[in-house]
Design a protein around this motif. Structure first.
Motif, mmCIF file in Angstrom:
data_model
loop_
_atom_site.group_PDB
_atom_site.id
_atom_site.type_symbol
_atom_site.label_atom_id
_atom_site.label_comp_id
_atom_site.label_asym_id
_atom_site.label_seq_id
_atom_site.Cartn_x
_atom_site.Cartn_y
_atom_site.Cartn_z
ATOM 1 N N ASN A 193 -19.611 3.042 5.680
ATOM 2 C CA ASN A 193 -18.807 3.005 4.435
ATOM 3 C C ASN A 193 -18.227 2.002 4.156
ATOM 4 O O ASN A 193 -18.105 0.806 4.978
ATOM 5 C CB ASN A 193 -17.999 4.202 4.474
ATOM 6 N N HIS A 194 -17.572 1.580 3.215
ATOM 7 C CA HIS A 194 -16.763 0.404 2.814
ATOM 8 C C HIS A 194 -15.392 0.108 3.115
ATOM 9 O O HIS A 194 -14.930 -0.862 2.754
ATOM 10 C CB HIS A 194 -16.654 0.388 1.234
ATOM 11 N N LEU A 195 -14.963 1.075 3.803
ATOM 12 C CA LEU A 195 -13.452 0.611 4.297
ATOM 13 C C LEU A 195 -13.416 -0.425 5.287
ATOM 14 O O LEU A 195 -14.267 -0.600 6.042
ATOM 15 C CB LEU A 195 -12.955 2.038 5.112
ATOM 16 N N THR A 196 -12.338 -1.053 5.292
ATOM 17 C CA THR A 196 -11.946 -2.137 5.911
ATOM 18 C C THR A 196 -11.195 -1.795 7.289
ATOM 19 O O THR A 196 -11.277 -2.631 8.190
ATOM 20 C CB THR A 196 -11.397 -3.341 5.420
ATOM 21 N N GLY A 197 -10.638 -0.800 7.159
ATOM 22 C CA GLY A 197 -9.612 -0.552 8.111
ATOM 23 C C GLY A 197 -8.173 -1.151 8.130
ATOM 24 O O GLY A 197 -7.346 -0.775 9.062
ATOM 25 N N GLU A 198 -8.030 -1.852 7.174
ATOM 26 C CA GLU A 198 -6.838 -2.584 6.904
ATOM 27 C C GLU A 198 -5.834 -1.872 5.889
ATOM 28 O O GLU A 198 -6.389 -1.372 5.044
ATOM 29 C CB GLU A 198 -7.070 -4.047 6.389
ATOM 30 N N PRO A 199 -4.569 -1.921 6.192
ATOM 31 C CA PRO A 199 -3.653 -1.324 5.364
ATOM 32 C C PRO A 199 -3.707 -1.849 3.958
ATOM 33 O O PRO A 199 -3.343 -3.217 3.937
ATOM 34 C CB PRO A 199 -2.409 -1.253 6.055
ATOM 35 N N PRO A 200 -3.899 -1.013 3.094
ATOM 36 C CA PRO A 200 -3.768 -1.528 1.485
ATOM 37 C C PRO A 200 -2.335 -1.953 1.309
ATOM 38 O O PRO A 200 -2.423 -3.348 0.494
ATOM 39 C CB PRO A 200 -4.147 -0.193 0.567
ATOM 40 N N GLU A 201 -1.495 -1.651 1.548
ATOM 41 C CA GLU A 201 -0.107 -2.135 1.363
ATOM 42 C C GLU A 201 0.174 -3.598 1.719
ATOM 43 O O GLU A 201 1.165 -4.436 1.347
ATOM 44 C CB GLU A 201 0.851 -1.428 1.648
ATOM 45 N N ALA A 202 -0.669 -4.158 2.776
ATOM 46 C CA ALA A 202 -0.451 -5.465 3.450
ATOM 47 C C ALA A 202 -1.060 -6.450 2.286
ATOM 48 O O ALA A 202 -0.785 -7.814 2.510
ATOM 49 C CB ALA A 202 -1.350 -5.432 4.650
#
Length: 298
Positions: free
Chosen positions: A75-84
């Motif tokens: 899937n397309h998730l990076t695993g990084e927090p979006p708020e960063a």
């Protein structure tokens, strides 16, 4: 739940597009910040009122399914927090309702899988005995379970237009037969895994649509949202009766109200702007989204 958000207003990132629900922002050249607003669309028209908590619930449900199905397809998730990737002042618009995802080359089709006859599928079957060129046995009923799930792709429409159901052969002409075959195989595998799990939680997934893209290596990748009430038809098992339109966990409550709404004394023509939703309709719709998530993930 976070405060209701009708439209995000991030200025630290370039806006790529606003969809019916999501606002997409560029994060460099290789990532996208997808912010799920609390907007709701019906009949391809975006309502003027927010459904509080909807964007957060959609995001939580999509993340739940991405994690559960990642053994079937990347899937397309990076695993990084979006708020960063936003400023401190913008965090409130992002936390809980966003996904930081890989930038993919999207396929120009929607991968629809149907396990039951409903909606446009029922209408097409009633007229032709087939759905998107897939012949079906005679004698099936509205909301009836199909002998096996079928793959019925559609072309993606611009906002304000309707998606168009197409045959597998037309899809293969658009993206190539090997890739079309892989999309069909993966889509049915995703549906079967999700439908089996959901049934154990008391929810029938009548049909759903997936979206895919290709990464820089040409790998088929699941993207956008997945198996939410916005992209799927969810029926509670206790309300399911073949032959009619079962109650659902999606925005059917809003659609039903709009069918009887009047503008200047006349029925609404299903063109923007939409009539204002009453508080009761907003709250009951929000409750349906909450209940769907709690039943699946609780």
């Amino acid at each position: 739940m976070t405060a209701a958000l009708l439209t995000s207003t991030l200025t630290s990132l370039p806006l790529l597009a606003r969809g019916k629900v999501r606002d997409n922002y560029a994060v460099g050249d290789d990532r996208i910040l997808m912010v799920a607003s609390d907007r709701l669309s019906a009949f391809d028209v975006v309502m003027g009122e927010a459904i509080p908590g909807k964007g957060e619930l959609l995001t939580r449900m999509a993340l739940f399914w991405f994690a559960r199905l990642d053994a079937i397809v990347p899937n397309h998730l990076t695993g990084e927090p979006p708020e960063a990737v936003v400023t401190a002042a913008e965090r409130a618009q992002v936390v809980g309702r966003s996904m930081l995802v890989k930038r993919l080359k999207p396929l120009p089709v929607e991968a629809v899988v149907r396990g039951y006859l409903a909606g446009s599928g029922w209408a097409e079957y009633s007229a032709h005995g087939a759905v998107c060129g897939v012949p079906l046995p005679s004698g099936l009923n509205n909301a009836g379970k199909l002998p096996a799930p079928i793959f019925t792709p559609a072309t993606k429409a611009e906002m304000g237009s309707h998606d168009e159901n197409i045959s597998f052969e037309r899809m293969a002409a658009l993206i190539g037969e090997p890739l079309a075959g892989e999309v069909r195989r993966v889509s049915i595998a995703l549906y079967e895994a999700a439908a089996g799990f959901a049934l154990g939680k008391g929810i029938i997934i009548a049909d759903t649509k997936f979206e895919f893209g290709l990464d820089e290596h040409g790998t088929l990748t699941l993207m956008d949202e997945v198996l939410t009430p916005d992209s799927s038809r969810f029926w509670p098992v206790e309300g399911y009766v073949e032959g009619g339109n079962p109650p659902s966990y999606d925005k059917q409550f809003v659609r039903d109200w709009l069918e009887h709404a009047r503008v200047d004394g006349r029925p609404w023509n299903k063109q923007a702007p939409a009539p204002a939703l009453p508080a009761e309709v907003i709250e009951k719709t929000a409750a349906k989204y909450r209940e769907a998530f709690e039943r699946l993930a609780g």
